[in-house]
Design an enzyme around this catalytic site. Sequence first.
Site, PDB file in Angstrom:
ATOM      1  N   GLY A  18    -117.396  26.294  48.575  1.00 57.26           N
ATOM      2  CA  GLY A  18    -118.468  25.797  47.704  1.00 57.26           C
ATOM      3  C   GLY A  18    -119.555  26.817  47.416  1.00 57.26           C
ATOM      4  O   GLY A  18    -120.247  26.711  46.404  1.00 57.26           O
ATOM      5  N   THR A  33    -120.703  30.648  53.384  1.00 55.70           N
ATOM      6  CA  THR A  33    -121.175  32.001  53.049  1.00 55.70           C
ATOM      7  C   THR A  33    -122.667  32.027  52.730  1.00 55.70           C
ATOM      8  O   THR A  33    -123.389  32.922  53.164  1.00 55.70           O
ATOM      9  CB  THR A  33    -120.379  32.555  51.845  1.00 55.70           C
ATOM     10  N   HIS A  93    -113.505  23.031  49.502  1.00 60.88           N
ATOM     11  CA  HIS A  93    -113.830  24.237  50.269  1.00 60.88           C
ATOM     12  C   HIS A  93    -114.288  25.325  49.315  1.00 60.88           C
ATOM     13  O   HIS A  93    -114.030  25.262  48.124  1.00 60.88           O
ATOM     14  CB  HIS A  93    -112.596  24.730  51.036  1.00 60.88           C
ATOM     15  N   ASP A 134    -112.961  23.615  61.863  1.00 57.91           N
ATOM     16  CA  ASP A 134    -112.721  24.102  60.507  1.00 57.91           C
ATOM     17  C   ASP A 134    -111.619  25.170  60.487  1.00 57.91           C
ATOM     18  O   ASP A 134    -111.681  26.128  61.256  1.00 57.91           O
ATOM     19  CB  ASP A 134    -114.045  24.682  59.969  1.00 57.91           C
ATOM     20  N   HIS A 135    -110.652  24.995  59.650  1.00 60.82           N
ATOM     21  CA  HIS A 135    -109.575  25.986  59.478  1.00 60.82           C
ATOM     22  C   HIS A 135    -108.952  26.456  60.778  1.00 60.82           C
ATOM     23  O   HIS A 135    -108.910  27.663  61.050  1.00 60.82           O
ATOM     24  CB  HIS A 135    -110.084  27.209  58.705  1.00 60.82           C
ATOM     25  N   GLU A 189    -104.804  21.428  54.176  1.00 57.67           N
ATOM     26  CA  GLU A 189    -105.004  22.123  52.902  1.00 57.67           C
ATOM     27  C   GLU A 189    -103.664  22.384  52.258  1.00 57.67           C
ATOM     28  O   GLU A 189    -102.712  22.737  52.949  1.00 57.67           O
ATOM     29  CB  GLU A 189    -105.632  23.487  53.144  1.00 57.67           C
TER      30      GLU A 189
HETATM   31 ZN   LIG Z   1    -112.860  26.226  54.016  1.00 56.95          ZN
END
Ligand SMILES: [Zn+2]
Length: 292
Positions: A220, A243, A218, A84-85, A142
């Site tokens: 969410g 989060t 992303h 991720d990222h 992205e």
């Molecule tokens: Zn993200």
Amino acid sequence: MKTKMNTLRECIKEAERKGVAIGHFNISNLEGFHGVCNAAKKLNVPVIIGLSEGEEEFIGREEAVALVYTIRERDNFPIFLNADHHKSFESVKACIDAGFDSVIIDRAKLSFDENIKITKECVDYARMITKETGKDILVEAELGYIGEGSNIKDVIPEGAGILTTLKDAKNFVEMAGVDLFAPSVGSIHGLIKSGKPHINAGLVAEIRKVTGIPLVLHGGSGLRDVDFTNAIKAGISIIHISTEIRLAYDEALKKSLLDNPQETTPYKILEPAVEAIEKVVYDRLKLFNLLF
Ligand SMILES: [Zn+2]
């Protein structure tokens, strides 16, 4: 005899056909892993485990691959691992080499051309490995900065939240040749205290149409249920939640320690934290898979 396991690409196709989305949940440790697995297994839906560069460093790259593969092979369960990222070609390459199912090269903060260049490099590498090994690897990029970090923010960060235009989306996907695309459509990474912006479902639908590939949402955490269902209907195939899991873990762990000051057994202290993660993931997966 085991039935043949669907690849992540096939699971995404299936989700699109059903009009649902696959949940993507970030973890940092074994508690997170069990929490996500338990929830997905209870609902019997495919799930993606996400590791940011920091999370990956903490849990271990190959260790995470071993965890996910164990559940997939031993239990014949559709669970996948995503980088991720990730910010550099080197870190993306390391994850592909380690056996991740998908990678996100995130250079949304760079210029359009620089973003394309590094994304293309990652796509080329993934295709080369697929050619060599036969393993399908998905590459996501992205376009449009939506802030960073799975934390609580007072306000929307500067420069974040500018919506991706149709023209840019189309050009970017065509030029970079990615499998999955994460546009900026209203969500922001983290939880925003001053109020979460809404998802522009109309824009999602148009971007899905012009790009012709599955879209990823992303940021969410904290969105209203109706924003999720509208986004899914409009063409979102994967939804990222991080989060909310962190907050649930943090709260449950602090409470467990305070409530049982004499307890020293880690699995007893940590059990409520696993359950708290499981509950968040369960509720989100239910919603994303429209299981009411
Ligand atoms: Zn993200």
